[in-house]
Design an enzyme around this catalytic site. Structure first.
Site, short mmCIF file in Angstrom:
data_model
loop_
_atom_site.label_atom_id
_atom_site.label_comp_id
_atom_site.label_asym_id
_atom_site.label_seq_id
_atom_site.Cartn_x
_atom_site.Cartn_y
_atom_site.Cartn_z
CG HIS A 72 21.77 12.91 2.91
ND1 HIS A 72 20.74 12.85 3.64
CD2 HIS A 72 22.80 13.02 3.77
CE1 HIS A 72 20.90 13.05 5.00
NE2 HIS A 72 22.13 13.32 5.17
CE1 TYR A 199 12.02 13.90 1.48
CE2 TYR A 199 10.58 15.60 1.78
CZ TYR A 199 11.81 15.21 1.60
OH TYR A 199 12.42 16.13 1.26
N PRO A 291 7.68 22.95 0.72
CG PRO A 291 7.58 23.02 3.10
CD PRO A 291 6.74 23.62 1.90
CE LYS A 295 13.61 19.90 -6.35
NZ LYS A 295 15.14 19.53 -6.54
CE1 TYR A 383 16.40 14.94 -1.81
CE2 TYR A 383 13.88 15.37 -1.72
CZ TYR A 383 15.14 15.23 -1.18
OH TYR A 383 15.08 15.56 0.24
C1 PHB Z 1 14.54 20.54 6.46
O1 PHB Z 1 15.57 19.84 6.63
O2 PHB Z 1 14.28 21.64 6.87
C2 PHB Z 1 13.75 20.08 5.03
C3 PHB Z 1 14.43 19.16 4.44
C4 PHB Z 1 13.77 18.52 3.24
C5 PHB Z 1 12.43 18.95 2.91
C6 PHB Z 1 11.93 20.33 3.63
C7 PHB Z 1 12.71 20.71 4.85
O3 PHB Z 1 11.79 18.69 1.85
#
Ligand code: PHB
Ligand code: APR
Length: 388
Positions: A72, A199, A291, A295, A383
């Site tokens: 990505h 997000y 989450p 990280k 990130y």
């Molecule tokens: C996930 O795909 O479970 C996931 C991806 C990014 C995050 C948290 C969880 O920041």
């Protein structure tokens, strides 16, 4: 039995460390409380930083990661209808790889026989002894018999609830913040609504659109800690998720039965130092991040990278100082990832105690990010993972 390193916990940290040590010819054993199936049943995040991918490449265990991992180049922050794309590749020259943590753990588990990594599953009642000296030992029960392992070092990779940190709790300091919400997550065999992660910060709360593959999606919404999974039948989840995502993405959400549905509390936590005497701590045994910044796994792998470096220097170059320097080296990266995860959580969630000013600050920060290459670069470099 006698070995050089006894690792407690066969999650990603314990297995990765075990493989790295074996690759250097260092004797070790991994003691895991649960059965393999149970370890694989835990659904966890799946955004891999460069350090995580490169360690799997170094071990030659990246075959599936290469074919099934999704590179990505960016991700999106959404504020109502506005989508702010963070061009990670353009701003940092690096990218992340979407690949479920479960799959990474499976790759490490599947290679244990051929790589001579001894993992004892269903090792119950693990206890640590004499960690202040240079002849620590561990005992555990397996098959109804009590076993003892004498080692030069013990590495606690036993997660937040394991015994390792507890064995040195009086020797360190805890830094902790619990958040007033949890993430309700759904795994479903439906195509993702967007090719990159979104997000979203909506007046009703947070939402995250993620994925495991082109046919399997992972979605989250934040819920009050009083909520229970039973309160969220699939339809209610899909309705709330699509309300919180920008209309264009919401219109592409394909609904389907939840293969897995769970609520995870959010916490920031650090225990410092990350070890004492002959005990080192790696991963969730030493720290927890919300989450939001993806990280958790990547901090576990950078801890393991530092621990493997230090233990290899000790055993192969007789460098005793390397192990002594492990905690400071690991914590330097841990604190920066804690800051990033906390700040992104603060930006993207509605906090019950927030007033109109705090909300205005969130809107202003998103406005600033939308209009500033410098702000986007800062987010992008955190990130994709700060240098190891
Ligand atoms: C996930 O795909 O479970 C996931 C991806 C990014 C995050 C948290 C969880 O920041
Ligand atoms: N004895 C032996 N094993 C134990 C014990 C014990 N007393 N207690 C816990 N364990 C095992 C757990 O069963 C688990 O398999 O230790 C392992 C810890 O694994 P994780 O919790 O996955 O922690 P870690 O390997 O550090 O990986 C961190 O996992 O939980 C996610 O979000 C976290 O992505 C991050 C990653």
């Amino acid at each position: 039995m006698k070995t050089q390193v006894c690792i407690i916990g066969a999650g990603p940290a314990g297995l990765l460390l075990g493989h790295l040590l074996r690759a250097e010819g260092i004797d070790c054993i991994v003691l895991e409380r649960r059965a393999p199936e149970y370890v694989l049943s835990r659904i966890r995040a799946g955004v891999l930083e460069r350090i995580t991918v490169s360690l799997m490449e170094r071990l030659g265990l990246d075959a599936r990661l290469k074919t099934e991992g999704l590179p990505h180049d960016g991700f999106n922050l959404a504020d109502g209808q506005r989508l702010i794309r963070i061009d990670v590749a353009g701003l940092t020259g690096k990218h992340v790889v979407v690949y479920g943590q479960t799959e990474l753990t499976r790759d490490l588990m599947d290679a244990r026989e051929e790589r001579g990594l001894e993992v004892v599953y269903e090792a119950a009642d693990v206890e640590l002894h004499d960690i202040d000296g240079d002849a620590p030992w561990v005992d555990y029960t397996h098959g109804g018999t009590r076993h003892r392992v004498d080692a030069r070092f013990i590495v606690g990779c036993d997660g937040f609830h394991g015994p390792s940190r507890k064995a040195i709790l009086p020797r360190g300091k805890e830094y902790s913040r619990e958040y007033p919400f949890g993430w309700l997550g759904v795994l479903a065999d439906v195509p993702p609504c967007n090719h990159e992660l979104i997000y979203s910060h909506h007046d009703r709360g947070f939402a995250l659109a993620s994925m495991r593959s082109a046919t399997r999606s992972r979605y989250y919404i934040d819920v009050p800690l009083t909520e229970r999974v039973e309160d969220w039948p699939d339809e209610r989840f899909w309705d709330e998720l699509t309300t919180r995502l920008p209309d264009e993405a919401a219109a592409r959400v394909v609904r389907g039965p939840a293969l897995e549905k769970s609520i995870a509390p959010l916490r920031s936590y650090v225990f410092a130092p990350m070890g004492h005497g002959s005990l080192l701590l790696c991963g969730d045994a030493a720290h927890i991040v919300p989450p939001t910044g993806a990280k958790g796994l990547n901090l576990a792998t950078s801890d393991v990278h530092y621990a493997a470096d230090a233990l290899t220097a000790f055993f192969k170059a007789g460098d005793a100082g390397a192990v002594a320097g492990y905690s400071a080296r690991a914590l330097s990266r841990v604190w920066k990832a804690e800051r990033f995860s906390w700040s992104l959580t603060r930006l993207m969630h509605r906090f019950p105690e927030d007033g109109s000013f705090e909300r205005a600050m969130q809107v202003a920060e998103l406005d600033y990010i939308a209009s500033s290459r410098a702000a986007q670069t800062s987010i992008a470099e955190n990130y994709v993972g700060l240098p190891v």
